[in-house]
Design a protein around this motif. Structure first.
Motif, PDB file in Angstrom:
ATOM      1  N   GLY A  56      -6.717  -0.241   8.890  1.00 39.11           N
ATOM      2  CA  GLY A  56      -8.169  -0.082   8.899  1.00 39.11           C
ATOM      3  C   GLY A  56      -8.725  -1.053   9.926  1.00 39.11           C
ATOM      4  N   CYS A  57     -10.020  -1.015  10.145  1.00 34.43           N
ATOM      5  CA  CYS A  57     -10.613  -1.998  11.050  1.00 34.43           C
ATOM      6  C   CYS A  57     -10.339  -3.402  10.519  1.00 34.43           C
ATOM      7  N   ALA A  58     -10.660  -3.606   9.236  1.00 33.97           N
ATOM      8  CA  ALA A  58     -10.455  -4.904   8.599  1.00 33.97           C
ATOM      9  C   ALA A  58      -9.018  -5.369   8.795  1.00 33.97           C
ATOM     10  N   ALA A  59      -8.108  -4.421   8.688  1.00 32.69           N
ATOM     11  CA  ALA A  59      -6.689  -4.753   8.673  1.00 32.69           C
ATOM     12  C   ALA A  59      -6.172  -5.248  10.027  1.00 32.69           C
ATOM     13  N   ILE A  73       1.260  -1.030   6.498  1.00 34.82           N
ATOM     14  CA  ILE A  73       0.837   0.361   6.452  1.00 34.82           C
ATOM     15  C   ILE A  73      -0.281   0.506   5.433  1.00 34.82           C
ATOM     16  N   HIS A  74      -0.899   1.652   5.485  1.00 36.04           N
ATOM     17  CA  HIS A  74      -2.157   1.869   4.770  1.00 36.04           C
ATOM     18  C   HIS A  74      -1.978   1.708   3.263  1.00 36.04           C
ATOM     19  N   GLY A  75      -2.658   0.714   2.727  1.00 30.57           N
ATOM     20  CA  GLY A  75      -2.702   0.550   1.275  1.00 30.57           C
ATOM     21  C   GLY A  75      -1.612  -0.300   0.663  1.00 30.57           C
ATOM     22  N   GLY A  98      -9.392  -3.279   3.471  1.00 32.74           N
ATOM     23  CA  GLY A  98     -10.707  -2.633   3.452  1.00 32.74           C
ATOM     24  C   GLY A  98     -10.922  -1.896   2.141  1.00 32.74           C
ATOM     25  N   ASP A  99     -12.099  -1.341   1.971  1.00 30.05           N
ATOM     26  CA  ASP A  99     -12.382  -0.619   0.734  1.00 30.05           C
ATOM     27  C   ASP A  99     -11.519   0.633   0.609  1.00 30.05           C
ATOM     28  N   GLY A 100     -11.230   1.267   1.730  1.00 32.33           N
ATOM     29  CA  GLY A 100     -10.342   2.425   1.664  1.00 32.33           C
ATOM     30  C   GLY A 100      -8.908   1.986   1.424  1.00 32.33           C
ATOM     31  N   ASP A 101      -8.495   1.015   2.177  1.00 34.98           N
ATOM     32  CA  ASP A 101      -7.129   0.507   2.090  1.00 34.98           C
ATOM     33  C   ASP A 101      -6.823   0.004   0.678  1.00 34.98           C
ATOM     34  N   ALA A 102      -7.751  -0.728   0.101  1.00 39.45           N
ATOM     35  CA  ALA A 102      -7.503  -1.373  -1.187  1.00 39.45           C
ATOM     36  C   ALA A 102      -7.787  -0.474  -2.371  1.00 39.45           C
ATOM     37  N   ASN A 126     -15.496  -4.877   2.180  1.00 38.85           N
ATOM     38  CA  ASN A 126     -16.102  -3.641   1.688  1.00 38.85           C
ATOM     39  C   ASN A 126     -17.295  -3.255   2.558  1.00 38.85           C
ATOM     40  N   ASN A 127     -17.087  -2.233   3.376  1.00 37.53           N
ATOM     41  CA  ASN A 127     -18.197  -1.710   4.182  1.00 37.53           C
ATOM     42  C   ASN A 127     -18.615  -0.328   3.695  1.00 37.53           C
ATOM     43  N   GLU A 128     -18.079   0.055   2.554  1.00 37.08           N
ATOM     44  CA  GLU A 128     -18.416   1.333   1.918  1.00 37.08           C
ATOM     45  C   GLU A 128     -18.190   2.525   2.840  1.00 37.08           C
ATOM     46  N   ILE A 129     -17.167   2.413   3.680  1.00 31.38           N
ATOM     47  CA  ILE A 129     -16.895   3.521   4.615  1.00 31.38           C
ATOM     48  C   ILE A 129     -15.485   3.340   5.178  1.00 31.38           C
ATOM     49  N   TYR A 130     -14.905   4.416   5.660  1.00 29.10           N
ATOM     50  CA  TYR A 130     -13.673   4.323   6.436  1.00 29.10           C
ATOM     51  C   TYR A 130     -14.062   4.084   7.889  1.00 29.10           C
ATOM     52  N   GLY A 131     -13.947   2.858   8.341  1.00 25.30           N
ATOM     53  CA  GLY A 131     -14.350   2.562   9.703  1.00 25.30           C
ATOM     54  C   GLY A 131     -13.380   3.140  10.730  1.00 25.30           C
ATOM     55  N   LEU A 132     -12.136   2.755  10.607  1.00 25.15           N
ATOM     56  CA  LEU A 132     -11.163   3.072  11.659  1.00 25.15           C
ATOM     57  C   LEU A 132     -11.018   4.564  11.917  1.00 25.15           C
ATOM     58  N   THR A 133     -11.138   5.378  10.878  1.00 30.74           N
ATOM     59  CA  THR A 133     -10.985   6.818  11.079  1.00 30.74           C
ATOM     60  C   THR A 133     -12.319   7.502  11.334  1.00 30.74           C
TER      61      THR A 133
ATOM     62  N   TYR D 272      -6.660  13.760   3.384  1.00 30.53           N
ATOM     63  CA  TYR D 272      -7.027  12.350   3.439  1.00 30.53           C
ATOM     64  C   TYR D 272      -7.163  12.030   4.922  1.00 30.53           C
ATOM     65  N   PRO D 273      -8.242  11.334   5.313  1.00 33.80           N
ATOM     66  CA  PRO D 273      -8.492  11.149   6.743  1.00 33.80           C
ATOM     67  C   PRO D 273      -7.344  10.434   7.456  1.00 33.80           C
ATOM     68  N   ILE D 274      -7.037  10.879   8.619  1.00 37.13           N
ATOM     69  CA  ILE D 274      -6.070  10.196   9.486  1.00 37.13           C
ATOM     70  C   ILE D 274      -6.215  10.776  10.890  1.00 37.13           C
ATOM     71  N   ASP D 299      -5.428   9.645  -1.568  1.00 40.83           N
ATOM     72  CA  ASP D 299      -4.345   9.389  -0.609  1.00 40.83           C
ATOM     73  C   ASP D 299      -3.692  10.726  -0.274  1.00 40.83           C
ATOM     74  N   GLU D 300      -2.685  10.680   0.575  1.00 41.86           N
ATOM     75  CA  GLU D 300      -2.054  11.924   1.008  1.00 41.86           C
ATOM     76  C   GLU D 300      -1.280  12.601  -0.110  1.00 41.86           C
ATOM     77  N   ILE D 301      -0.761  11.795  -1.024  1.00 43.77           N
ATOM     78  CA  ILE D 301       0.011  12.387  -2.116  1.00 43.77           C
ATOM     79  C   ILE D 301      -0.929  13.188  -3.014  1.00 43.77           C
TER      80      ILE D 301
END
Ligand SMILES: Cc1ncc(C[n+]2csc(CCOP(=O)(O)OP(=O)(O)O)c2C)c(N)n1
Ligand SMILES: Cc1ncc(C[n+]2csc(CCOP(=O)(O)OP(=O)(O)O)c2C)c(N)n1
Ligand code: SF4
Ligand code: SF4
Ligand SMILES: [Mg+2]
Ligand SMILES: [Mg+2]
Lengths: 339, 623, 339, 623
Positions: A56-59, A73-75, A98-102, A126-133, D272-274, D299-301
Motif C-alpha cells: 500500500g502507500c503506507a507500506a 506482501i499485502h496483509g 494501511g486500512d486495507g492492508d490491515a 487509516n486514510n479510509e481508502i485504498y491509496g495505492l490502487t 479485490y483491487p489490484i 481479499d482475493e480468496i
C-alpha cells in the motif's frame, strides 16, 4: 548508513537516501517525519530496529527508514513480524500498514497477532481508502463512499480498527492524527514501551483519493470541540477550556457528552479515564462526532504476558542444545547388527 | 539394546523367504500399534522390511463399518525388501468389516487369522456381507484360522480387575503375541514399550503384557496340538551398525534438525495442521531441546510468512503442509524467491484435487511445486523416495536453501510420512557440515551483490550493525536492492534468478541408474514413493530377461546435468507416477523426448505387478 | 428426498440417507438433531435452504441435511455464502463452522460477513480444538492446552467468538450448548428471524480430543450456578431459585455477581438484560466461571440494514435489463464507416 | 456520430503512410487524456491504430522526475496497424524529464515538439541532464520544435479568469490542438467530450476548448510563417460498419456481459483491487443496468469464493485479479474444479515475480494458469491477443464455462487492458446465443451424472424443488456426488475430469496460420499481446523473402487438435514470449518437439525489430 548506531542519534540518522515517493501533500510524510524524530528519543539502535510492512502507500514506509526494513506482501506483515520475533526476540519490530492492508486482506493476521500479544508495534495508517490502487473504498470507508468500485456509493458498514482490536483481545490500543506532531511522539513512545502487541491507529489524509475525510475532526475550526485527548487518571474533558466532558448516561452502559455548568453538571460528574478498563475502551473506541468527540491518545493499555514470554519459558526448560547423538540414538528402540 | 534372542525354535517351523502380513480391524482396535510393534520386533530380529499403514478418513468411524477399518501392512524377508507388498500372504482380521475390505487383496491360498468372536449377525451385516462368510464358501480359497480371540483375551486377563471394555482392548496384544510366535520374533521390546507407555497406569500395561504372552503361549500350545504352523524368516544380511525403525516423518524431522545443525542455525517451523502433514509439526514440536521453535499459525499463509520472517531474522525458516495448504502459500513463496531468503517448504502430498482424499496418498503436486507460482519464479524441488531417504533429502534441502539463498520445495507423500523401515543410524561424525556465514562486514556491503560462484546474495540479518538495508517483493536493483523499475534490470534479475537455480545442477550428484544398464532398451523413470514398486518390477523384469532399467530422480529442479544424455540412450522411456503425468511433462519439455506415462491415481500405491505388466506389454516377450 | 417440500415437514424430512460419521458420543449429533427438529418449526422449505460449511468435523454437517448443501474449503464458508446470497437473496443460508474453521483460518471472512451484515445464520461449533485433524489446540483453546502441537501446553490467549463478533460490528450474537435441546431451538429461531448476519456459538463437546472441556459449566452439579440464560427485558438472574444475579459494580464499567439477600442486595439491584446494548453485550460475552456465570441465549440483537438491502436498492435503480445495443453503441464515441 | 470532415487541407501537407507519436509529460500533465483524445479523433478520421499507455508506478510522483513521467504512444496509418510502434517518429515532451526518458527510443531524424517553458535549470537537473539539452548537442540528431507552450497557453486563456495553476492545466489541450492540426484531424469529438466532462464546471471546459483551438490556430498560422509542416495520413481501408475505440478492459467487460446474456445469466463478479486488474472491476461496477453485480471482497480468496458461491446459486460467477492475487485463489479454484461449477477467472497479468513491477506488462502466468494447482486439476485456459480480441475471448470463456461446467482461466495482460484500438461493433443479431438449461426435473436426477457428449454434470441450483443435494471438495461418487473413498472411483473421476477438459478440443476452432503457409520452413508461435509484433515481424521477414509463418494460440488448454500436425510440418519452431519460456514448455511437452524460445522479460512489449532480428539470425540470408 554504515557504522554502528550508538550514541546520540538524530532524525537524520533514521533517514535513507531513497527519494520519498508519496504524492505531494500526503499525510504519510508527516508520520514519517514524526517517527524519524521519535526513534532517537526512544534510544533505539538502528541495527536493532526492523520496519515490516505489507503493501500500500503506507507500506512504502520501510524504504525511508535507515533501519532494517522488509516490504512484504499485502496483509501479511503481522505474520512475518511474528516469525522475526520468534527467531530473534531482541529485535524491535514495527509494523506499518494501511486500512486495507490491515483490515481487509490482513484482518485475520491482525487479530491473531493481537490475541497472541506478540511484542510488536503496529502503526495503522487509516486514510479510509485504498491509496495505492487508486482510490477504491476500504473497510473503514464510511457508508455511501463513492469510489471507482462503488460508483453509487458503498453499502457496507465501516469497521473500527480500535473496536476490532479490543474484540480480538488486544492489550494496547491508541489513536492519533498524522498532523499531530506534538502528541504523536508520546503515543509512539507509549506503544514502544508497552510489552506486547501495540496498535496505534493514525488518521491519515490521502489528499488525492480521499482528501479531507477527517476534516470534520481535524479542521482548526472544529478540532477543539471534536477531539478528546485521553490521559490515564484524568477526567474525560474536551472543548475550549475543557468546557465539555463525558459521563456515563445514568443507568445505562453508554457515554454522553455534557457541558460543565449546564444542568448542574460539574467536573465531578465527569468520568475519569482508566486505560485498563476494556469496557470503557470499547465505548471510547467508537465515539464519533457530532454526538461525541473522537477519542485520541491511549484508549487502552493493560499489559499481559507476551507470546514471546511463553515461548521463551518453554524453550529455556528445553535448553535447545541437546546432541544429535541423543536425537538419533535416543529412546530404547535401537538395535545393533554386528559386523 | 542389542541382539535378537529369538524364542525357542520349534521343530515344525517352515522356512520362508519373505512374507506380507496385513493387520486389519476397527479403528478402535489398535491395529496401528499392533503393526508398529510387530515392525519393531521384526526389525530387531534383523529382517529388512517395509510397511503401509492405511487408516480411515474418519476420526472414529462407527464401529464395525467397512469405512472404519484401519489396516497396517508389513512386508519383511530375508533379502532386501522394497515395497510393502502387492498382496498379503497373511490377513489378520479383527472383525467382519476388516475381512470384507481386505479379502480381494489377499493372495489366493493365503492365510486368514480372524477373531470369530466378532462374527455376529450385526457385525456381518454392517460389513456388507449377505451371509456369514464363515458359513458360506467365501473363505474357501484361503487357509482360515478361526479363533475366538475376544474370548481368549477376556480369559487371559480375567484376574486383573479390568472392566470388560478395558479387557477387550487387549485383543490386539493377544493377536500380536500369536503373530510374534508365528514368525518367531521376540516380545521384549513390546513389553518394554508397554511398560513405558502405561507407566502411569501399570494395570493397563500388565493386562496388555498378559494378553501378549497369552497369545504367544496359544501359538506354542496349539502348534503341538493342532495344525498351526510356525515360520522362520531368516535374518537379512545387512551392513553392521546401529539400527532403528523410522517413519518418513521421523526421518524428515531429524534430517531438518541435522541439516540446521550442519548450517549452525536454529529452526523456526511455521505450520498449520493438515492431514497428512501434521505429524511433522507434532514431531518437531517435541524437539525444542534441539533448537526447534514451532509456531502453529492461524492459517497456511501466516505459517509460511512466519517462516520467511524467521529466515529473514537469521533462523532456518521451515513450513510444512499438504496440497491445499501449499496452494495457499503460493503467493508468499514468490516473496521468498524474490527476496532470495532461505526457506524449506515441505509438502506431504495427499490425494486431490481440492480437499480430495486427505488420508490417501498421491504424488500429484509436482506441477504445483515446479510451476505453481505467478511469473517466472523458479525454485529447487527435491523429492524423497523412501521413509529413510527423507532424512537425506531434508539435509540436502537445508544445504541448498542456505547455500543458494532460496526457498526449496521438498516433496514427500502421505504414504512415506506414515510408512516405516529399518534405518542404519549414521555416525554423527559422518554427518555433513555446511556452516552458514552471515554477512557482518559493512565494508562494501550490498544486499544483492552476489557470490560469483553460487550467485547467492549475502545473508545479512537484523541486529548486525552497519548492514541496515531494505528488501521487498518489488523488483530490486541488482546490486543495491532498492526498488528498480528499470527494464534492463528486470531482465537481468529474471535471468539471474533462473541462472542461480539452474546452476545448482553443478552442485548435486550425477543421476545414477538404480538398476540396469545404460545400454538397456527401456528405462522406467520415477520419483518419490514409487521407488519400491518400480525397482522391484524392474528387477523381476530383468530376471525375466527384459532389457529394462530404473532411474529414480531425487532432484527434480534442477534435474541432474547428465540426465538428458542418459535418457537419450534408451529407446523407450516410461514414467510411472501416481498422478496424471506430471514428471512426464517435465521430462518431455526439458528433453523434447517422447516419453510415455504410466499413471495411477486411485489413492493407492502401485503394485509391483501393475508395473511389471506394463513392462511386459511394452517389451513383448523377453528378448 | 424428491418432491416439493411444502406442507408440514418433520425432522425426518430434513435427514439424508448418508451415514453420519462423527465419533460415537460427539456433541455434533445433538446439534444435528436439534437443527433437524427446528427447521420444520420455522416453516422453511427444503429447496430454499442451503447449508454451507468449511472443513472440519462440524463442517460435515451439510451432508446430513436433506436441503441444498455445500461443503467448501477450510475457513471460506462465509465468502461462499455471501456469493450465494448475492446471486439469490431469497435463499435461506446457514453456515456451519468450527472454532478452527471460523476463528483461525476463516477469521477474516467471519468478521467481514458480520460487518457487512449479510443475511445468513452462522452456527459456530466451538469444541475448543481441531477435531478433524486429530486434536491440535485451536484459537479458542485455553492457555496451557496440551495437544500434539503444544506438548508442553499452549501459550496463547484464547479468542472469544462473541467478543470478536461484537468488535467486528456483528448485529446478532448468541450462545448455546450442544445438549441444550430445549433452549437451542429458540435461539436458532431468533437467529433465523434476525435479518442480517446472526452468529450462534454452540459449545460442543469433542469427546475424543477434548472431552469434558465444558464440564465446568455443563455438568449437572454446576450448571445452575454457572449458566445464565439471558432474556431481553428480564433481570440477569441465575443459580438455584434465581438466587444470584449480576449488577454493575458501582462506579465501574464492570459486572459483578451478587447474591440476592446478601449485603442488602435485592432484585432491584439486578441489571435488566438489554439485547440492544452493545456494551452490555461485550461484558456478557466474556464472562467466565468461577467469578461469573457463562452467558447463554441471545447476547446481542440490534438489527440494521443488511448488505443485501443495500445491493438490491442500487440494482433496482439500475434495473438490470438494459440492452446490449445500448452497451456497445452507447455514448457518443462511435463513428460509421460507409460501405 | 458520423463522418470525418477534416479541417481545411493545407497545400504543404506531406503525405505519410504511418506515424508513431509519443505524448510524454509529468503524471499531472494529462498525457493519458491527451493521448486518448488524439486516439479518438484519429479513429474517427478513419485510421487503423494501436496505442500503448505507459504510466508511472507512483500515484503522484514528485513533479519533474523521470520516474514520474507518464506517456502515451499511438501508432496510426493508412494501412493495417498491428503494434503501437517500435520507435516514435514524433515525441511530444512536456518537460525535460519526459524528453530524457523517451529520447533513446526516438527514431533518429524524428521530430521533437517540446515545451521550452519548462526547461529551467531546476527541471533540467531533476530530469538528470548534466547540461541544458536545448543548448548542447543532445538534440542534434532530431528535428526539434521548441515552443513555449506554457506561455502560449497562459496567453490563450488569460481572459478567462482562471488561476495561473488552472490556466497551465490547459497546456495539454493546447498541445493536442497543435498535434490535431499537424495530422489534419478534427477537434469536434474532443470539444464535445470536454463540454460533457466539465458540464458542472463550464469555465474549465471553456478554457480547455480555448487552448485546444489556440494550439490548432498556432499550427495554421505558423505553417504559413515558418518551417512547420503538416502531414496527411490517408484513411485506412476498413470494412464498413459502426466503430468505436475500445481498451482491452472495456472489450473484456462487454464480452462478459454479452456472454452472460447469451447464456441467459446474471453476472456476479467477486474481486479485490489490484493493478492492473482493477479497471475491470471498475468497469463492471458501472454495468448494474446490464445484470451485473459486483462485490469488492475482503481479499482475493473471498473474491473467488463469492464467485463460486454465486455460480453455485445460478449466476455466472466471475473473478478477476492479477498474478499475486490469482496465486491466492489457487486453493479455491481447485474447489470449483472438483465441484464442477462454472466460473470465469480473469488474470490481467503484470510483471513479477512476487509484487514485481505492478504497472509493467508481462505474460508470465501461463504456468500458474495451466499447472498451478494442487493435484490433477485441469481447467481450460484462453488468452486474448489484442484489445478487441478480449471481447470474443470473454464470450468464449463464458460459453465454455457454462457448457462444460468448469472454471475457465482467461489470460490477458496489463498492456492489453490499457491499450486501445478501433473496433467494429458487431451487429447485435450476430452475437452468439448459448442459453444455459438449469436442471429442474427431479426424475432420475443425479448431481454427477454426465452429459454423454460434453461430460458436463447438470447445473442444479438451490431453489429448485426436488433437486436438493450436497456437493463439496472431497472426492465424490461419480454418480450421486456423495463422498467416496473408493479407489476405482477416484481413478475414474480423475480420468473423467481430464477427459472433459481435453474433449473441449472438439468444440473449438482448428488452429489457423495467421500469416504464411504450412509449407514454410520456420514458424513463430505466440499467444497474447505479442500478436502485433510477431505478426508484423513475420510479414516483414516474408517480404524479405524468409520462409516463415506465424501461428497465434488463443486456446492454450486444450490446444487445438490440429496444432501438433501443423507444428510438425515446420523445420523450426520459435516461440517468442514475454516470459522465460512458458508456452514453450507446454508445446515441447505436448508434442515432444524441440521448439526454441525467444524470451523478453523486461516489463516492456517486444519491438518488431527484436523479433525480426531473431528471424533473420535463424533463417540466414533470405532463401
Ligand atoms: C495479493 C494482493 N492483492 C491486492 C494487491 C493490490 N493492493 C496493493 S495495496 C492495496 C490496498 C492499499 O490500501 P491501504 O492498505 O489502505 O494502503 P494505502 O495505499 O491507502 O496506504 C491493494 C488492494 C496486492 N498488491 N496484492
Ligand atoms: C487449507 C486447509 N488447511 C488445513 C486443513 C486441515 N483441517 C481440516 S479441518 C481443520 C480444523 C478443524 O477444526 P475446527 O474448525 O475447530 O472443526 P472441528 O473438527 O473441531 O469440528 C484443519 C486444520 C484443510 N482441510 N485445509
Ligand atoms: S494516493 Fe493518497 S495515501 Fe497514497 S501517497 Fe497519494 S495521497 Fe498518500
Ligand atoms: S473428533 Fe471430536 S468433534 Fe470430531 S467427530 Fe470426533 S468427537 Fe466429534
Ligand atoms: Mg488506506
Ligand atoms: Mg473445533
Amino acid at each position: 548508513m554504515t557504522g554502528t548506531a550508538t550514541g546520540q542519534l538524530t532524525a537524520k540518522d533514521f533517514t535513507t537516501d531513497q527519494e520519498v515517493r508519496w504524492c505531494p501533500g500526503c499525510g504519510d510524510y508527516a508520520i514519517l517525519k514524526c517517527v524519524q524524530r521519535t526513534l532517537p528519543e526512544l534510544g533505539v539502535r538502528r541495527e536493532n530496529t526492523v520496519f515490516v510492512s505489507g503493501i500500500g502507500c503506507a507500506a512504502r514506509f520501510p524504504y525511508y527508514m535507515s533501519t532494517y526494513g522488509f516490504h512484504t506482501i499485502h496483509g501479511r506483515a503481522p505474520a512475518i513480524a511474528t516469525g522475526i520475533k520468534l527467531a530473534n526476540p531482541d529485535l524491535d519490530v514495527w509494523i506499518v500498514t494501511g486500512d486495507g492492508d490491515a483490515l481487509s486482506i490482513g484482518g485475520n493476521h491482525l487479530i491473531h497477532v493481537l490475541r497472541r500479544n506478540v511484542d510488536v508495534q503496529i502503526l495503522l495508517f487509516n486514510n479510509e481508502i485504498y491509496g495505492l490502487t487508486k482510490g477504491q473504498y476500504s473497510p473503514t470507508s464510511r457508508r455511501g463512499t463513492r469510489s471507482p468500485s462503488t460508483p453509487k456509493g458503498s453499502v457496507e458498514n465501516p469497521i473500527s480498527a480500535a473496536a476490532l482490536a479490543l474484540g480480538a483481545g488486544g492489550r494496547f490500543v491508541a489513536r492519533t492524527v498524522d498532523t499531530h506532531q506534538k502528541r504523536m511522539p508520546q503515543i509512539l513512545k507509549r506503544a514502544y514501551e508497552h510489552r506486547g502487541a501495540s496498535l496505534v491507529e493514525i488518521l491519515q489524509n490521502c489528499n488525492v483519493f480521499n482528501d479531507k475525510v477527517f476534516s470534520h475532526i481535524t479542521d482548526k475550526s472544529v478540532a477543539v470541540e471534536r477531539q478528546l485527548h485521553l490521559e490515564h487518571g484524568k477526567p474525560l474533558l474536551y472543548g475550549a477550556d475543557d468546557s465539555h466532558g463525558l459521563r456515563v448516561t445514568p443507568g445505562k452502559f453508554e457515554l454522553e457528552a455534557v457541558t460543565i455548568g449546564e444542568n448542574g453538571i460539574t467536573q465531578d460528574d465527569i468520568l475519569i479515564h482508566d486505560e485498563t478498563n476494556r469496557t470503557l475502551a470499547s465505548l471510547l473506541a467508537v465515539m464519533e462526532p457530532p454526538a461525541l468527540p473522537v477519542a485520541l491518545g491511549v484508549i487502552y493499555c493493560d499489559p499481559a504476558p507476551t507470546y514471546g514470554d511463553g515461548v521463551k519459558q518453554q524453550e529455556e526448560v528445553a535448553d535447545g542444545e541437546a546432541s544429535i547423538e541423543s536425537l538419533l540414538r535416543g529412546g530404547d528402540r535401537t538395535w545393533t547388527v554386528m559386523g | 539394546m542389542e541382539g535378537n534372542t529369538a524364542a525357542a525354535r520349534s521343530p515344525q517351523r517352515e522356512v520362508v523367504e519373505e512374507v506380507v502380513i496385513r493387520f486389519a480391524g476397527d479403528s478402535g482396535d489398535g491395529m496401528q500399534v499392533t503393526g508398529a510393534q510387530f515392525t519393531q520386533e521384526t526389525a530387531i530380529f534383523g529382517n529388512d522390511l517395509a510397511t503401509f499403514p492405511d487408516f480411515p478418513a474418519e476420526i472414529r468411524a462407527p464401529v464395525g463399518t467397512t469405512f472404519g477399518v484401519s489396516a497396517f501392512q508389513i512386508h519383511f524377508g530375508s533379502h532386501e525388501v522394497r515395497t510393502s507388498g502387492d498382496a498379503p500372504d497373511v490377513l489378520v482380521a479383527m472383525n467382519p468389516a476388516a475381512l470384507k475390505v481386505s479379502l480381494d487383496d489377499l493372495k489366493v491360498g493365503g492365510m486368514i487369522v480372524l477373531d470369530e468372536g466378532t462374527f455376529n449377525r450385526r457385525n456381518i451385516a454392517k460389513a456388507g456381507f449377505d451371509s456369514n462368510p464363515l458359513e458360506d464358501d467365501t473363505l474357501a480359497p484361503y487357509q482360515t484360522l478361526r479363533l475366538d480371540i475376544s474370548k481368549m483375551t477376556l480369559e487371559a486377563v480375567k484376574d486383573l480387575d479390568l472392566s470388560k471394555k478395558e479387557s477387550l482392548r487387549c485383543k490386539n496384544f493377544w493377536t500380536l503375541g500369536l503373530m510374534l510366535w508365528m514368525y518367531d520374533r521376540d516380545r521384549r521390546a513390546t513389553v518394554e514399550w508397554l511398560n513405558k507407555k502405561f507407566s502411569k497406569r501399570p494395570e493397563i500395561a500388565k493386562a496388555n503384557v498378559t494378553a501378549l504372552n497369552a497369545g504367544h503361549a496359544f501359538g506354542e500350545t496349539a502348534e503341538l496340538s493342532s495344525n498351526l504352523v510356525g515360520f522362520t524368516v531368516a535374518k537379512t544380511d545387512v551392513a553392521p551398525g546401529v539400527y532403528r525403525t523410522v517413519t518418513g516423518t521421523e526421518a524428515l524431522a531429524w534430517g531438518l534438525v541435522v541439516g540446521a545443525r550442519a548450517a549452525g542455525l536454529k529452526i523456526m517451523l511455521g505450520s498449520y495442521p493438515i492431514t497428512p502433514a501434521s505429524p511433522l509439526l507434532h514431531n518437531l514440536a517435541n524437539l525444542k531441546a534441539y533448537g526447534v521453535t514451532t509456531f502453529q499459525a492461524e492459517d497456511e499463509i501466516a505459517a509460511v510468512c512466519s517462516a520467511i520472517g524467521a529466515s529473514y531474522a537469521g533462523a532456518l525458516g521451515v513450513t510444512s503442509s499438504s496440497g491445499p495448504g501449499i496452494a495457499l502459500k503460493t503467493e508468499a513463496i514468490g516473496l521468498a524467491i524474490s527476496t532470495e531468503l532461505p526457506l524449506v517448504i515441505v509438502n506431504t502430498q495427499r490425494a486431490g484435487p481440492s480437499t480430495g482424499l486427505p488420508t490417501k496418498t498421491e504424488q500429484s503436486d509436482l506441477y504445483l511445486a515446479v510451476y505453481g507460482r505467478n511469473a517466472d519464479a523458479p525454485l529447487p524441488v527435491l523429492a524423497a523416495s523412501t521413509p529413510t531417504d527423507c532424512f537425506e533429502v531434508a539435509i540436502e534441502s537445508v544445504r541448498i536453501a542456505t547455500k543458494y539463498m532460496t526457498p526449496v520445495m521438498l516433496l514427500t507423500e502421505g504414504y512415506l510420512a506414515n510408512a516405516a523401515e529399518p534405518w542404519r543410524i549414521p555416525d554423527t561424525d559422518d554427518l555433513p557440515s555446511f556452516p552458514v556465514k552471515f554477512r557482518t562486514d559493512p565494508e562494501g556491503f550490498q544486499p544483492f551483490a552476489r557470490n560469483a560462484d553460487t550467485l547467492a546474495r549475502p545473508w545479512a540479518i537484523p541486529g548486525t550493525p552497519g548492514l541496515e538495508h531494505r528488501i521487498g517483493g518489488l523488483e530490486k536493483d541488482s546490486v543495491t536492492g532498492n526498488i528498480s523499475y528499470d527494464a534492463e534490470n528486470h531482465q537481468h534479475m529474471t535471468d539471474v534468478r533462473a541462472a542461480k537455480i539452474a546452476g545448482i545442477a553443478r552442485d548435486i550428484p550425477q543421476q545414477e541408474i538404480q538398476c540396469g544398464e545404460e545400454t538397456d532398451v527401456m528405462v522406467l523413470v520415477g520419483w518419490g514413493s514409487t521407488f519400491g514398486p518400480i525397482n522391484q518390477a524392474v528387477r523381476q523384469a530383468r530376471e525375466e530377461g527384459h532389457s529394462v532399467a530404473h532411474i529414480h530422480i531425487r532432484y527434480i529442479v534442477p534435474l541432474p546435468s547428465n540426465l538428458g544424455d542418459l535418457l537419450n540412450g534408451f529407446d523407450r522411456v516410461l514414467v510411472p507416477e501416481m498422478n496424471n503425468g506430471q514428471l512426464l511433462t517435465l521430462l518431455r519439455s526439458t528433453y523434447a523426448i517422447d516419453a510415455e506415462g504410466l499413471n495411477k491415481v486411485s489413492g493407492k500405491p502401485f503394485r509391483v505387478s501393475e508395473i511389471l505388466d506394463a513392462i511386459r506389454t511394452r517389451m513383448g516377450d523377453a528378448s
